[in-house]
Design a protein around this motif. Structure first.
Motif, PDB file in Angstrom:
ATOM      1  N   UNK A   7      12.707   3.557   9.239  1.00  0.00           N
ATOM      2  CA  UNK A   7      13.395   2.569  10.335  1.00  0.00           C
ATOM      3  C   UNK A   7      14.573   3.535  10.832  1.00  0.00           C
ATOM      4  N   UNK A   8      14.583   4.119  11.994  1.00  0.00           N
ATOM      5  CA  UNK A   8      15.391   5.167  12.396  1.00  0.00           C
ATOM      6  C   UNK A   8      16.268   4.371  13.541  1.00  0.00           C
ATOM      7  N   UNK A   9      17.525   4.567  13.374  1.00  0.00           N
ATOM      8  CA  UNK A   9      18.391   3.971  14.433  1.00  0.00           C
ATOM      9  C   UNK A   9      18.810   5.402  15.287  1.00  0.00           C
ATOM     10  N   UNK A  45      18.678   2.097  19.776  1.00  0.00           N
ATOM     11  CA  UNK A  45      17.393   1.832  19.592  1.00  0.00           C
ATOM     12  C   UNK A  45      17.054   1.789  18.336  1.00  0.00           C
ATOM     13  N   UNK A  46      16.129   1.080  18.194  1.00  0.00           N
ATOM     14  CA  UNK A  46      15.381   1.190  16.666  1.00  0.00           C
ATOM     15  C   UNK A  46      14.036   1.503  16.715  1.00  0.00           C
ATOM     16  N   UNK A  71      20.404  10.869  16.039  1.00  0.00           N
ATOM     17  CA  UNK A  71      19.878   9.902  15.131  1.00  0.00           C
ATOM     18  C   UNK A  71      21.294   9.430  14.164  1.00  0.00           C
ATOM     19  N   UNK A  72      21.302   8.085  14.354  1.00  0.00           N
ATOM     20  CA  UNK A  72      22.593   7.417  13.745  1.00  0.00           C
ATOM     21  C   UNK A  72      22.190   6.959  12.082  1.00  0.00           C
ATOM     22  N   UNK A  73      20.885   6.571  11.804  1.00  0.00           N
ATOM     23  CA  UNK A  73      20.534   6.331  10.406  1.00  0.00           C
ATOM     24  C   UNK A  73      19.269   6.277  10.341  1.00  0.00           C
ATOM     25  N   UNK A  74      18.625   6.457   8.971  1.00  0.00           N
ATOM     26  CA  UNK A  74      17.332   6.610   8.719  1.00  0.00           C
ATOM     27  C   UNK A  74      17.226   5.535   7.501  1.00  0.00           C
TER      28      UNK A  74
END
Length: 164
Positions: A7-9, A45-46, A71-74
């Protein structure tokens, strides 16, 4: 071979999706499933990406995604720590004689008939991949005119307790 779901923000900006997908294609990794959509924040977006490979390749993919601009978070989505679902729409040829048996399959899987025509029915089903695969396997005896799957989407659970 192992399967990994990430899941990538990412920033909801032009080119952000392309950079993530480009990472996969540049390194020769195949994406099994990809879904993307806005989150509760319009500027984010996710992406949910499913990929298969050996442990070393999967670790490398995760590390490389973390390094990408935008990329914000993974997060890895795994088993009990997450909820993953997929949607399938299936248009099945359905004569008068076949409709009752198709309806029985629909009821067993708690699917929905979303369109009926003189010679076909369209069925919608949401669930995990195993459920959708079992559903399509039961429909093997019928003529499937069209079929589409959304791909996996998911979120990590809010919390886990040791008793759960």
């Amino acid at each position: 071979m192992q399967k990994m779901v990430l899941s990538i923000l990412i920033d909801n900006t032009p080119g952000a999706l392309s950079r993530v997908v480009g990472l996969f294609s540049r390194r020769g990794y195949n994406i099994d499933s990809l879904t993307v959509g806005e989150t509760e924040k319009a500027e984010v977006s996710r992406m949910t990406v499913a990929v298969t490979g050996d442990g070393i390749v999967l670790d490398q993919i995760e590390k490389q995604i973390h390094k990408l601009e935008n990329v914000i978070d993974v997060e890895k989505l795994s088993g009990e720590a997450s909820v993953c679902r997929e949607l399938i729409l299936v248009k099945v040829a359905a004569s008068r004689e076949e409709r009752p048996s198709i309806n029985a399959i629909v009821e067993i899987f708690r699917a929905k008939i979303v369109d009926v025509a003189a010679d076909s029915m369209m069925i919608e089903l949401t669930g995990n991949q195993a459920k959708l695969n079992a559903f399509t396997k039961l429909l093997d005896g019928y003529e499937i005119k069209e079929l589409v799957r959304t791909g996996i989407t998911g979120l990590t659970r809010g919390f886990l307790t040791e008793q759960a």
